[in-house]
Design a protein around this motif. Structure first.
Motif, PDB file in Angstrom:
ATOM      1  N   LEU A  31       0.810  -1.209   0.000  1.00 54.41           N
ATOM      2  CA  LEU A  31       0.000   0.000   0.000  1.00 54.41           C
ATOM      3  C   LEU A  31       0.852   1.272   0.000  1.00 54.41           C
ATOM      4  CD1 LEU A  31      -2.909   0.953  -0.040  1.00 54.41           C
ATOM      5  CD2 LEU A  31      -2.908   0.892   2.445  1.00 54.41           C
ATOM      6  N   GLU A  32       1.941   1.260   0.773  1.00 55.36           N
ATOM      7  CA  GLU A  32       2.781   2.459   0.861  1.00 55.36           C
ATOM      8  C   GLU A  32       3.580   2.714  -0.423  1.00 55.36           C
ATOM      9  OE1 GLU A  32       4.654  -1.047   2.826  1.00 55.36           O
ATOM     10  OE2 GLU A  32       2.827   0.041   3.249  1.00 55.36           O
ATOM     11  N   LYS A  33       3.632   1.737  -1.328  1.00 50.40           N
ATOM     12  CA  LYS A  33       4.349   1.906  -2.595  1.00 50.40           C
ATOM     13  C   LYS A  33       3.393   2.032  -3.782  1.00 50.40           C
ATOM     14  CE  LYS A  33       8.544  -0.204  -1.041  1.00 50.40           C
ATOM     15  NZ  LYS A  33       9.700  -0.976  -1.352  1.00 50.40           N
ATOM     16  N   SER A  34       2.109   2.080  -3.533  1.00 43.29           N
ATOM     17  CA  SER A  34       1.124   2.055  -4.612  1.00 43.29           C
ATOM     18  C   SER A  34       1.243   3.265  -5.542  1.00 43.29           C
ATOM     19  CB  SER A  34      -0.292   1.945  -4.054  1.00 43.29           C
ATOM     20  OG  SER A  34      -0.618   3.069  -3.273  1.00 43.29           O
ATOM     21  N   GLU A  35       1.486   4.440  -5.011  1.00 44.68           N
ATOM     22  CA  GLU A  35       1.585   5.632  -5.859  1.00 44.68           C
ATOM     23  C   GLU A  35       2.816   5.557  -6.765  1.00 44.68           C
ATOM     24  OE1 GLU A  35       0.286   8.761  -7.794  1.00 44.68           O
ATOM     25  OE2 GLU A  35      -0.855   7.771  -6.207  1.00 44.68           O
ATOM     26  N   GLU A  36       3.927   5.058  -6.237  1.00 44.52           N
ATOM     27  CA  GLU A  36       5.148   4.911  -7.035  1.00 44.52           C
ATOM     28  C   GLU A  36       4.936   3.906  -8.173  1.00 44.52           C
ATOM     29  OE1 GLU A  36       9.787   3.465  -6.451  1.00 44.52           O
ATOM     30  OE2 GLU A  36       8.533   3.772  -4.683  1.00 44.52           O
ATOM     31  N   VAL A  37       4.286   2.769  -7.878  1.00 45.03           N
ATOM     32  CA  VAL A  37       4.002   1.755  -8.889  1.00 45.03           C
ATOM     33  C   VAL A  37       3.047   2.319  -9.936  1.00 45.03           C
ATOM     34  CG1 VAL A  37       2.971  -0.524  -9.305  1.00 45.03           C
ATOM     35  CG2 VAL A  37       4.475  -0.166  -7.339  1.00 45.03           C
ATOM     36  N   ARG A  38       2.042   3.064  -9.516  1.00 44.80           N
ATOM     37  CA  ARG A  38       1.093   3.692 -10.432  1.00 44.80           C
ATOM     38  C   ARG A  38       1.829   4.595 -11.422  1.00 44.80           C
ATOM     39  NH1 ARG A  38      -2.461   5.722  -6.980  1.00 44.80           N
ATOM     40  NH2 ARG A  38      -4.044   4.167  -7.398  1.00 44.80           N
ATOM     41  N   LYS A  39       2.733   5.438 -10.923  1.00 49.37           N
ATOM     42  CA  LYS A  39       3.482   6.357 -11.789  1.00 49.37           C
ATOM     43  C   LYS A  39       4.339   5.594 -12.789  1.00 49.37           C
ATOM     44  CE  LYS A  39       3.744  10.191  -8.534  1.00 49.37           C
ATOM     45  NZ  LYS A  39       4.640  10.990  -7.680  1.00 49.37           N
ATOM     46  N   ILE A  40       4.970   4.522 -12.337  1.00 53.10           N
ATOM     47  CA  ILE A  40       5.821   3.724 -13.224  1.00 53.10           C
ATOM     48  C   ILE A  40       4.996   3.133 -14.362  1.00 53.10           C
ATOM     49  CG2 ILE A  40       7.175   1.590 -13.383  1.00 53.10           C
ATOM     50  CD1 ILE A  40       8.195   2.276 -10.497  1.00 53.10           C
ATOM     51  N   PHE A  41       3.848   2.533 -14.047  1.00 50.52           N
ATOM     52  CA  PHE A  41       3.046   1.906 -15.090  1.00 50.52           C
ATOM     53  C   PHE A  41       2.399   2.918 -16.010  1.00 50.52           C
ATOM     54  CE2 PHE A  41       3.944  -2.154 -13.423  1.00 50.52           C
ATOM     55  CZ  PHE A  41       3.649  -3.037 -14.451  1.00 50.52           C
ATOM     56  N   LYS A  42       2.019   4.077 -15.501  1.00 55.54           N
ATOM     57  CA  LYS A  42       1.481   5.137 -16.364  1.00 55.54           C
ATOM     58  C   LYS A  42       2.554   5.579 -17.359  1.00 55.54           C
ATOM     59  CE  LYS A  42      -2.737   5.536 -15.029  1.00 55.54           C
ATOM     60  NZ  LYS A  42      -3.827   5.161 -15.932  1.00 55.54           N
ATOM     61  N   ALA A  43       3.805   5.661 -16.908  1.00 51.22           N
ATOM     62  CA  ALA A  43       4.911   6.048 -17.781  1.00 51.22           C
ATOM     63  C   ALA A  43       5.216   4.966 -18.819  1.00 51.22           C
ATOM     64  CB  ALA A  43       6.158   6.358 -16.959  1.00 51.22           C
ATOM     65  N   LEU A  44       4.952   3.702 -18.486  1.00 51.14           N
ATOM     66  CA  LEU A  44       5.233   2.587 -19.388  1.00 51.14           C
ATOM     67  C   LEU A  44       4.135   2.359 -20.433  1.00 51.14           C
ATOM     68  CD1 LEU A  44       6.678  -0.107 -16.962  1.00 51.14           C
ATOM     69  CD2 LEU A  44       7.906   1.127 -18.756  1.00 51.14           C
ATOM     70  N   GLU A  45       2.935   2.898 -20.223  1.00 47.25           N
ATOM     71  CA  GLU A  45       1.833   2.664 -21.155  1.00 47.25           C
ATOM     72  C   GLU A  45       2.243   3.030 -22.574  1.00 47.25           C
ATOM     73  OE1 GLU A  45      -1.824   4.543 -19.982  1.00 47.25           O
ATOM     74  OE2 GLU A  45      -1.998   3.288 -18.203  1.00 47.25           O
TER      75      GLU A  45
ATOM     76  N   ASP B  26      -2.635   0.373 -13.915  1.00 45.53           N
ATOM     77  CA  ASP B  26      -3.032   1.267 -12.833  1.00 45.53           C
ATOM     78  C   ASP B  26      -3.074   0.467 -11.532  1.00 45.53           C
ATOM     79  OD1 ASP B  26      -3.770   3.579 -11.547  1.00 45.53           O
ATOM     80  OD2 ASP B  26      -5.795   3.648 -12.355  1.00 45.53           O
ATOM     81  N   VAL B  27      -3.037   1.180 -10.420  1.00 42.90           N
ATOM     82  CA  VAL B  27      -3.147   0.554  -9.108  1.00 42.90           C
ATOM     83  C   VAL B  27      -4.502   0.938  -8.518  1.00 42.90           C
ATOM     84  CG1 VAL B  27      -2.204   0.428  -6.775  1.00 42.90           C
ATOM     85  CG2 VAL B  27      -0.659   0.603  -8.726  1.00 42.90           C
ATOM     86  N   LYS B  28      -5.248  -0.062  -8.117  1.00 44.31           N
ATOM     87  CA  LYS B  28      -6.551   0.151  -7.482  1.00 44.31           C
ATOM     88  C   LYS B  28      -6.401  -0.098  -5.988  1.00 44.31           C
ATOM     89  CE  LYS B  28      -8.531   0.741 -11.437  1.00 44.31           C
ATOM     90  NZ  LYS B  28      -8.851   2.047 -11.921  1.00 44.31           N
ATOM     91  N   GLU B  29      -6.915   0.827  -5.198  1.00 42.53           N
ATOM     92  CA  GLU B  29      -6.869   0.676  -3.742  1.00 42.53           C
ATOM     93  C   GLU B  29      -8.286   0.473  -3.236  1.00 42.53           C
ATOM     94  OE1 GLU B  29      -4.726   3.909  -1.959  1.00 42.53           O
ATOM     95  OE2 GLU B  29      -3.160   3.802  -3.481  1.00 42.53           O
ATOM     96  N   ARG B  30      -8.432  -0.556  -2.378  1.00 42.10           N
ATOM     97  CA  ARG B  30      -9.744  -0.866  -1.828  1.00 42.10           C
ATOM     98  C   ARG B  30      -9.568  -1.610  -0.516  1.00 42.10           C
ATOM     99  NH1 ARG B  30     -14.485  -4.595  -4.306  1.00 42.10           N
ATOM    100  NH2 ARG B  30     -16.110  -3.768  -2.971  1.00 42.10           N
ATOM    101  N   LYS B  31     -10.276  -1.184   0.470  1.00 49.01           N
ATOM    102  CA  LYS B  31     -10.280  -1.833   1.787  1.00 49.01           C
ATOM    103  C   LYS B  31      -8.875  -2.013   2.352  1.00 49.01           C
ATOM    104  CE  LYS B  31     -14.621  -4.251   0.994  1.00 49.01           C
ATOM    105  NZ  LYS B  31     -15.310  -5.532   0.994  1.00 49.01           N
ATOM    106  N   GLY B  32      -8.039  -1.002   2.188  1.00 53.51           N
ATOM    107  CA  GLY B  32      -6.697  -1.038   2.743  1.00 53.51           C
ATOM    108  C   GLY B  32      -5.710  -1.908   1.988  1.00 53.51           C
ATOM    109  N   LYS B  33      -6.080  -2.351   0.785  1.00 53.49           N
ATOM    110  CA  LYS B  33      -5.195  -3.167  -0.044  1.00 53.49           C
ATOM    111  C   LYS B  33      -5.002  -2.482  -1.392  1.00 53.49           C
ATOM    112  CE  LYS B  33      -6.377  -7.605   1.965  1.00 53.49           C
ATOM    113  NZ  LYS B  33      -6.783  -8.983   1.706  1.00 53.49           N
ATOM    114  N   ALA B  34      -3.843  -2.705  -1.995  1.00 54.84           N
ATOM    115  CA  ALA B  34      -3.544  -2.145  -3.310  1.00 54.84           C
ATOM    116  C   ALA B  34      -3.259  -3.276  -4.286  1.00 54.84           C
ATOM    117  CB  ALA B  34      -2.350  -1.209  -3.222  1.00 54.84           C
ATOM    118  N   THR B  35      -3.811  -3.148  -5.500  1.00 55.74           N
ATOM    119  CA  THR B  35      -3.621  -4.154  -6.534  1.00 55.74           C
ATOM    120  C   THR B  35      -3.249  -3.480  -7.837  1.00 55.74           C
ATOM    121  OG1 THR B  35      -5.319  -5.532  -5.497  1.00 55.74           O
ATOM    122  CG2 THR B  35      -4.713  -6.084  -7.755  1.00 55.74           C
ATOM    123  N   LEU B  36      -2.144  -3.930  -8.420  1.00 53.76           N
ATOM    124  CA  LEU B  36      -1.740  -3.478  -9.745  1.00 53.76           C
ATOM    125  C   LEU B  36      -2.508  -4.307 -10.762  1.00 53.76           C
ATOM    126  CD1 LEU B  36       0.099  -2.129 -11.900  1.00 53.76           C
ATOM    127  CD2 LEU B  36       1.734  -3.968 -11.461  1.00 53.76           C
TER     128      LEU B  36
END
Length: 67
Positions: A17-31, A49-59
């Protein structure tokens, strides 16, 4: 071998969860870019994209495998 597309909903991977924003930026740049694998195959990153729900993050991402 013909192009192979990931399943309709894409590939899912858990992300810290604490790395979700960094992973999101990386994948947006790779699109739209193409990455060469060690096997010599080329993978086009279609969307990610990274989806956050119920305290969990999923790429969630889609790709196309080209030879």
């Amino acid at each position: 071998m013909a192009s192979v597309l990931a399943s309709a909903w894409g590939v899912k991977e858990d992300v810290e969860l604490e790395k979700s924003e960094e992973v999101r930026k990386i994948f947006k740049a790779l699109e739209g870019s193409t990455i060469e694998l060690k096997t010599g195959e080329n993978v086009e990153i279609l969307k990610g994209d990274v989806k956050e729900r119920k305290g969990k993050a999923t790429l969630i991402f889609r790709y196309k495998l080209n030879n």
